[in-house]
Design a protein around this motif. Sequence first.
Motif: not given
Length: 68
Positions: A14-40
Amino acid sequence: MLSKRFAQTDRTRCVSCGACTKQCPRDAIRIHHGCYAVIDALRCVGCGKCAKICPADCITLHEREVQA
Ligand code: SF4
Ligand code: SF4
């Protein structure tokens, strides 16, 4: 009820671009400390939108274990 599938990220790619967080209809993705994406996984409905948009191709969908 939980969906049949859920998404997971590969933290090492993961390059922590944040693109996935904007796409998610369930708001399930967070960028952990700006380092990598984590999905609930409990919020995720397995739609795959995040995996399609990821430029690093580091999101994969998995089948959930069947609950008795
Ligand atoms: S598969 Fe869908 S619901 Fe799950 S984290 Fe990705 S965009 Fe969100
Ligand atoms: S779109 Fe991919 S590379 Fe970007 S933050 Fe999400 S998982 Fe990481």
